[in-house]
Design an enzyme around this catalytic site. Structure first.
Site, short mmCIF file in Angstrom:
data_model
loop_
_atom_site.label_atom_id
_atom_site.label_comp_id
_atom_site.label_asym_id
_atom_site.label_seq_id
_atom_site.Cartn_x
_atom_site.Cartn_y
_atom_site.Cartn_z
N VAL A 166 0.77 -0.98 -0.09
CA VAL A 166 0.00 -0.10 0.51
C VAL A 166 0.89 1.12 -0.12
O VAL A 166 2.23 0.76 0.30
CB VAL A 166 -0.79 -0.07 1.59
N SER A 167 0.04 2.34 -0.27
CA SER A 167 1.05 3.67 -0.81
C SER A 167 0.75 4.64 0.26
O SER A 167 2.10 5.07 0.52
CB SER A 167 0.85 3.94 -2.38
#
Length: 232
Positions: free
Chosen positions: A25-26
């Site tokens: 995830v960013s």
């Protein structure tokens, strides 16, 4: 320069394939909630069970897919090259890469070194049809992303020219922001800055306890940081 082909150690044909399930995830919000990571882990574990893979989950949290320079992914690729695993499995193409060039390089690397890439949204990319589909999807996604980026930059530039302040209030105290800017301008990396802030117990803009390179990058790209540099 093309990397040399790796000789894989011999394994019993009866042994199950060993998969490295890659999740990413960013954003800090996704990391803090765990929702994005948990959903990916569950999907990969289920798919591995369906295909009879032995799976180990590896995670990059708070990192974008703009490049392949991510610690968990880099280590996973090295292990695959060394023959310590047979399959890289991810929930979606954009969890692994958002660059057509990088993804094409990964496909070539996998083929040369005898491992496979399986993406839940596209299937097994080791087949000709799977490879073609993955490259088409990657090309379309990159084209759309660049168009959106161009339109966004043009719109933001127009608003700035009108004197409009963009985005939410920074939320980072001025002394913390100054510390980040001065450290970065002095040559410190995003990772080093994030590590130092976390070690010193400095809360993030949302009150979180852990800083990530993406958090530091966002602070450096804020209008407050630009104003701080302009006034220096």
């Amino acid at each position: 320069m093309t990397a040399p082909r790796t000789r894989r150690p011999a394994r019993s044909t009866d042994a199950p394939l060993r998969a490295l399930g890659y999740v990413r995830v960013s954003t800090d919000g996704q990391v803090d909630s765990g929702a994005g990571l948990d959903a990916q882990r569950a999907a990969l574990t289920a798919e591995a069970a369906r295909q009879g893979f032995e799976v180990e989950i590896v995670t990059d949290a708070g990192l974008s897919a703009a490049t392949l320079n991510r610690p968990a992914l880099a280590e996973a690729l090295d292990r695959l090259d060394r023959g310590e695993a047979d399959v890289l499995i991810a929930s979606k193409l954009d969890r692994v890469s958002r660059s057509v060039r990088d993804f094409a390089g990964l496909l070539d690397r996998a083929q040369r070194n005898g491992w496979r890439i399986v993406l839940l949204d596209l299937g097994d990319t080791s087949t000709p049809a799977g490879e073609m589909t993955a490259n088409i999807i990657a090309s379309a996604a990159q084209y759309e992303r660049r168009l959106i980026g161009q339109r966004t930059r043009e719109g933001l530039a127009a608003k700035r020219a009108q004197g409009v302040r963009l985005g939410r209030p920074g939320g980072i105290p001025a002394d913390v922001l100054r510390r980040i800017v001065e450290a970065h301008d002095g040559g410190a990396t995003l990772v080093a800055i994030a590590t130092a802030l976390t070690a010193d117990g400095v809360p993030t803009a949302r009150g979180g306890a852990r800083w990530y390179p993406s958090t530091v990058r966002a602070a450096l790209g804020s209008q407050d940081a630009a104003a701080l540099r302009a006034s220096a």
